[in-house]
Design a protein around this motif. Structure first.
Motif: not given
Length: 127
Positions: A54-56, A115-116, A50, A58
């Protein structure tokens, strides 16, 4: 991740230390540990890397493959490429050059989950 006994998952941290001429991913683990024993009993592995804070922002890449213990000469290459291994040896009394064994992962398939970007990018691939 590895399913052990009653279907309970097990995971381990492993540092991919080399890529060899056959494009196999090389890592090492201690011969007297549970991870080593699981790999010997069940020669398949799934690893996920990973990148992102941050989630968005990654992206995750998963590789599934067959794993096998390989020639000890890989340890010389690992120590040459990663001199910090000597420091790790001195910090962990269970781990030393003599207790480590190299393994090679031959990739079978994998996936990307990014998610980028919008829409979210997902792709499965075979090697």
């Amino acid at each position: 991740m590895f399913m052990q006994g009653f279907g309970h998952p097990r995971s381990n941290a492993a540092d991919i230390e080399l890529v060899d001429k056959q494009n196999r991913l090389i890592f090492s683990t201690i011969v007297n540990g549970a991870f080593y024993n699981r790999l010997k009993k069940h020669p398949f592995i799934s690893i996920t890397g990973l990148k992102g804070t941050e989630t968005m922002n990654s992206v995750a890449v998963t590789v599934n493959g067959k794993v096998e213990e390989v020639n000890d000469s890989y340890m010389d290459q690992i120590y040459q490429a990663h001199p910090e291994m000597v420091e790790i040896d001195s910090a962990d009394s269970r781990s030393s050059r003599s207790t480590l064994r190299p393994f090679a992962i031959t990739p079978i398939d994998g996936s990307v989950y990014d998610l980028r970007q919008k829409p979210v990018f997902q792709k499965h691939f075979n090697f």
